[in-house]
Design a protein around this motif. Structure first.
Motif, PDB file in Angstrom:
ATOM      1  N   GLY A   1       0.797  -1.220   0.000  1.00 22.75           N
ATOM      2  CA  GLY A   1       0.000   0.000   0.000  1.00 22.75           C
ATOM      3  C   GLY A   1       0.829   1.270   0.000  1.00 22.75           C
ATOM      4  N   THR A   2       2.097   1.189   0.354  1.00 23.58           N
ATOM      5  CA  THR A   2       2.948   2.370   0.311  1.00 23.58           C
ATOM      6  C   THR A   2       3.566   2.494  -1.085  1.00 23.58           C
ATOM      7  N   GLY A   3       3.333   3.630  -1.725  1.00 24.32           N
ATOM      8  CA  GLY A   3       3.724   3.789  -3.127  1.00 24.32           C
ATOM      9  C   GLY A   3       5.230   3.705  -3.348  1.00 24.32           C
ATOM     10  N   LEU A   4       5.624   2.995  -4.413  1.00 28.11           N
ATOM     11  CA  LEU A   4       7.039   2.876  -4.771  1.00 28.11           C
ATOM     12  C   LEU A   4       7.333   3.604  -6.074  1.00 28.11           C
ATOM     13  N   MET A   5       6.385   3.523  -7.009  1.00 28.70           N
ATOM     14  CA  MET A   5       6.547   4.214  -8.291  1.00 28.70           C
ATOM     15  C   MET A   5       5.191   4.276  -8.985  1.00 28.70           C
ATOM     16  N   LYS A   6       5.117   5.159  -9.999  1.00 33.86           N
ATOM     17  CA  LYS A   6       3.843   5.345 -10.680  1.00 33.86           C
ATOM     18  C   LYS A   6       3.949   4.978 -12.152  1.00 33.86           C
ATOM     19  N   PHE A   7       2.891   4.390 -12.657  1.00 35.58           N
ATOM     20  CA  PHE A   7       2.777   4.134 -14.089  1.00 35.58           C
ATOM     21  C   PHE A   7       1.719   5.076 -14.632  1.00 35.58           C
ATOM     22  N   VAL A   8       2.130   5.912 -15.584  1.00 36.32           N
ATOM     23  CA  VAL A   8       1.217   6.877 -16.174  1.00 36.32           C
ATOM     24  C   VAL A   8       0.867   6.377 -17.567  1.00 36.32           C
ATOM     25  N   VAL A   9      -0.402   6.150 -17.794  1.00 37.83           N
ATOM     26  CA  VAL A   9      -0.822   5.556 -19.062  1.00 37.83           C
ATOM     27  C   VAL A   9      -0.879   6.648 -20.131  1.00 37.83           C
ATOM     28  N   ASN A  10      -0.227   6.427 -21.255  1.00 36.24           N
ATOM     29  CA  ASN A  10      -0.321   7.377 -22.364  1.00 36.24           C
ATOM     30  C   ASN A  10      -1.209   6.785 -23.448  1.00 36.24           C
ATOM     31  N   GLU A  11      -1.326   7.501 -24.545  1.00 31.24           N
ATOM     32  CA  GLU A  11      -2.336   7.111 -25.517  1.00 31.24           C
ATOM     33  C   GLU A  11      -1.901   5.971 -26.421  1.00 31.24           C
ATOM     34  N   GLU A  12      -0.590   5.848 -26.514  1.00 30.09           N
ATOM     35  CA  GLU A  12      -0.060   4.885 -27.473  1.00 30.09           C
ATOM     36  C   GLU A  12      -0.728   3.523 -27.403  1.00 30.09           C
ATOM     37  N   LYS A  13      -1.166   3.093 -28.538  1.00 30.65           N
ATOM     38  CA  LYS A  13      -1.647   1.713 -28.620  1.00 30.65           C
ATOM     39  C   LYS A  13      -0.414   0.890 -28.941  1.00 30.65           C
ATOM     40  N   GLN A  14      -0.409  -0.328 -28.543  1.00 32.00           N
ATOM     41  CA  GLN A  14       0.699  -1.156 -28.981  1.00 32.00           C
ATOM     42  C   GLN A  14       0.190  -2.504 -29.440  1.00 32.00           C
ATOM     43  N   LYS A  15       1.070  -3.220 -30.020  1.00 34.30           N
ATOM     44  CA  LYS A  15       0.815  -4.563 -30.506  1.00 34.30           C
ATOM     45  C   LYS A  15       0.083  -5.380 -29.431  1.00 34.30           C
ATOM     46  N   THR A  16      -0.757  -6.289 -29.870  1.00 30.47           N
ATOM     47  CA  THR A  16      -1.458  -7.114 -28.885  1.00 30.47           C
ATOM     48  C   THR A  16      -0.612  -8.344 -28.572  1.00 30.47           C
ATOM     49  N   TYR A  17      -0.519  -8.611 -27.329  1.00 28.63           N
ATOM     50  CA  TYR A  17       0.221  -9.798 -26.907  1.00 28.63           C
ATOM     51  C   TYR A  17      -0.746 -10.766 -26.265  1.00 28.63           C
ATOM     52  N   ASN A  18      -0.591 -12.011 -26.596  1.00 27.12           N
ATOM     53  CA  ASN A  18      -1.401 -13.041 -25.948  1.00 27.12           C
ATOM     54  C   ASN A  18      -0.490 -13.920 -25.134  1.00 27.12           C
ATOM     55  N   ILE A  19      -0.648 -13.849 -23.839  1.00 29.17           N
ATOM     56  CA  ILE A  19       0.211 -14.669 -22.992  1.00 29.17           C
ATOM     57  C   ILE A  19      -0.272 -16.114 -23.121  1.00 29.17           C
ATOM     58  N   PRO A  20       0.584 -16.987 -23.651  1.00 29.65           N
ATOM     59  CA  PRO A  20       0.136 -18.374 -23.861  1.00 29.65           C
ATOM     60  C   PRO A  20      -0.109 -19.099 -22.535  1.00 29.65           C
ATOM     61  N   ASP A  21      -0.950 -20.116 -22.583  1.00 32.09           N
ATOM     62  CA  ASP A  21      -1.248 -20.894 -21.379  1.00 32.09           C
ATOM     63  C   ASP A  21      -0.056 -21.723 -20.949  1.00 32.09           C
ATOM     64  N   ARG A  22       0.796 -22.017 -21.922  1.00 35.04           N
ATOM     65  CA  ARG A  22       1.973 -22.803 -21.617  1.00 35.04           C
ATOM     66  C   ARG A  22       3.197 -21.994 -22.023  1.00 35.04           C
ATOM     67  N   LEU A  23       4.051 -21.680 -21.049  1.00 30.40           N
ATOM     68  CA  LEU A  23       5.190 -20.809 -21.338  1.00 30.40           C
ATOM     69  C   LEU A  23       6.429 -21.621 -21.677  1.00 30.40           C
ATOM     70  N   ALA A  24       6.698 -22.608 -20.867  1.00 27.75           N
ATOM     71  CA  ALA A  24       7.922 -23.379 -21.051  1.00 27.75           C
ATOM     72  C   ALA A  24       7.691 -24.759 -20.475  1.00 27.75           C
ATOM     73  N   GLN A  25       8.542 -25.648 -20.877  1.00 27.67           N
ATOM     74  CA  GLN A  25       8.453 -26.992 -20.307  1.00 27.67           C
ATOM     75  C   GLN A  25       9.543 -27.140 -19.245  1.00 27.67           C
ATOM     76  N   ILE A  26       9.132 -27.563 -18.076  1.00 31.09           N
ATOM     77  CA  ILE A  26      10.112 -27.775 -17.011  1.00 31.09           C
ATOM     78  C   ILE A  26      10.085 -29.248 -16.650  1.00 31.09           C
ATOM     79  N   GLU A  27      11.203 -29.889 -16.895  1.00 30.41           N
ATOM     80  CA  GLU A  27      11.246 -31.302 -16.578  1.00 30.41           C
ATOM     81  C   GLU A  27      11.379 -31.468 -15.068  1.00 30.41           C
ATOM     82  N   ARG A  28      10.423 -32.154 -14.507  1.00 26.85           N
ATOM     83  CA  ARG A  28      10.435 -32.349 -13.050  1.00 26.85           C
ATOM     84  C   ARG A  28      11.565 -33.298 -12.645  1.00 26.85           C
ATOM     85  N   ILE A  29      12.289 -32.932 -11.602  1.00 23.60           N
ATOM     86  CA  ILE A  29      13.309 -33.847 -11.087  1.00 23.60           C
ATOM     87  C   ILE A  29      12.598 -34.833 -10.162  1.00 23.60           C
TER      88      ILE A  29
END
Ligand code: C2O
Ligand code: CU
Ligand code: CU
Length: 490
Positions: free
Chosen positions: A329-357
């Protein structure tokens, strides 16, 4: 600029660490000061325009001096400098190639990397690659001392997945002071997986590092490293929080998805990150690389040396909206939203494969017990001794390490305190916390693990690199006091 009141600071650390010394001096009622300055987006933007706030500093990417493919060569100079954290008030600092912190070293998996480090300090230092899997002689631990005026050349091949690692000094009894004065930098590894994902990856544009550190600035704006008894007990914690070396900076963001790479580069403070509007975000990576699956959350706890990569979506905001990143709750920094649109990103459901030990592959279970307090802090009853190897590990062996933080005796009476356990030259997988499956964001690769009072954490790893390595508490004052040991892989 914002000053953090002592009260707020105490109540914050109380919430997270339930620190022993803190508990004894702070009446519980003070916690009501917590969470008071939530942000009203409308007003903050106007205020921001009027005030002379600092834009978020973005560390430069370190130039690769090699022209050969698959080979990278970097030059780092460790230097003394001066900096004004508060305008008009200068303090002595340390930096890599600059006045505070260091450039981002960026490499690819498989690349052959050589780094030349020149020590221009008037004392010894080392440069340790935290999270990197290399042999002991390249690890930059307390055995790899670089004398004042001398250089260290190190060479290794990157053999691990894409990750956000970091580098910092590791001299015996000197780590806390040198890191505190400014010696820390990020070390990125890219690989085919990270390159192929449809996630923000333009450095400094939509893929931004956030190094979070707390400082105790005196009235003349100086950062001195003078430890009182309380600092020896709890680790040095300051009232002023810096992000990339700036107090309460702001960053303009497009109305879209941003990727932030957070490093808790503090000596001792544990943070609980959340946004002022409780905005959801997605964690995509932990210390040692991408998670298998993205994890949606509103709060993220990072203890000293831990990293996380998160994706924050600002597309619901309109121009001028301000969202604050906070520590409880104590502020560390601010993000100020500007107008720029940017490319759409789709975060995939699967990012990487991690072989379980597989735990059945483990040939040995070792126990590491955090004990003592203040000048007595230790692991397994022993304090660091350069001439003693505490654990011998066979090369390529898979082992389970059981790290516990018992609250017995005095420690129990005082409530105990959390210790972040870290080991060099290896990345772990968590098996369980007190017998229970770890939370989703701890199911990837980890090199630093917070162990709460009363907790036992089991991790598993395969030790593929030889040499002498450290394991220790990453509260730097504890490490410097002796809460550290050595293991040898051969
Ligand atoms: Cu971040 Cu022993 O190190
Ligand atoms: Cu390390
Ligand atoms: Cu500790």
């Amino acid at each position: 600029m914002k000053k953090y009141s002592r009260r707020k600071f105490i109540s914050n650390s109380l919430k997270v660490t339930a620190g022993l010394a803190v508990v004894s001096i702070v009446p519980i009622g003070l916690t009501k000061f917590f969470n008071q300055d939530r942000v009203d987006p409308g007003n903050v933007w106007k205020e921001l325009m009027k005030s002379d706030q600092t834009p978020l500093p973005i560390p430069p990417l370190l130039e690769n001096k090699s022209s050969m493919p698959n080979v990278a060569e970097f030059h780092l100079t460790v230097q003394m400098s001066k900096k004004e954290f508060i305008k008009g008030k200068e303090t002595n600092t340390l930096g890599y190639n600059g006045d505070y912190l260091g450039p981002v070293i960026r490499v690819k998996n498989g690349e052959e990397v050589s780094i030349k480090v020149k020590n221009n300090l008037n004392e010894e230092t080392t440069v340790h690659w935290h999270g990197l899997q290399v042999n002991g002689e390249n690890d930059g631990g307390p055995h790899n001392l670089i004398k004042s005026g001398e250089s260290w050349n190190t060479r290794f091949t990157i053999n691990q997945p894409a990750a956000t690692l970091w580098y910092h000094p590791h001299g015996l009894h000197k780590t806390g002071e040198q890191v505190y004065k400014g010696l820390a930098g990020l070390f990125y590894i890219d690989d085919e997986v990270s390159d192929s994902l449809n996630i923000p990856k333009d450095y400094g544009v939509n893929d931004v590092p956030l190094v979070i550190q707390d400082k105790r600035l005196d009235s003349s704006g100086k950062i001195e490293y003078n430890l009182g008894m309380h600092d020896v007990m709890m680790g040095l914690q300051g009232e002023t929080i810096l992000v990339n070396g700036a107090i309460n900076p702001y960053l303009e963001v497009p109305s879209g998805k941003m990727r932030f790479r957070l490093l808790n580069g503090s000596n001792a403070r544990i943070y609980e990150f959340l946004f002022s509007n409780n905005q959801k975000f997605i964690q995509i990576a932990s210390d040692g690389g991408l998670l298998e699956k993205p994890v949606e959350m509103t709060k993220l706890v990072l203890s000293p040396a831990e990293r996380a990569e998160i994706i924050v979506d600002f597309s619901e905001y309109k121009k001028g909206d301000v969202v604050e990143l906070t520590n409880q709750g104590t502020g560390l920094m601010k993000f100020v939203v500007n107008e720029e649109k940017q490319k759409t990103y789709n975060i995939p459901d699967r990012l990487a494969q991690i072989e379980r030990i597989d735990p059945s592959k483990s040939v040995n279970t070792r126990k590491f017990v955090f004990q003592g307090m203040g000048p007595m802090v230790n692991i397994n009853g022993r304090q660091m001794d350069m001439d003693r190897i505490d654990e011998e590990v066979n090369l390529n062996a898979t082992e389970i390490w059981e790290i516990s933080n018992p609250t017995t005796g005095m420690m129990g009476m005082m409530g105990g305190m959390a210790h972040p356990f870290h080991a060099h030259g290896v990345q772990f997988q968590l098996l369980d916390r007190n017998g229970v499956q770890p939370p989703k964001n701890e199911r990837g690769w980890k090199d630093t693990i917070l162990v709460q009072p009363g907790e036992t954490v089991r991790v598993i790893a395969t030790f593929k690199y030889q040499g002498i390595f450290m394991y220790h508490c990453h509260i730097l004052e504890h490490e410097d006091t002796g809460m550290m040991g050595q293991f040898r892989v051969k």
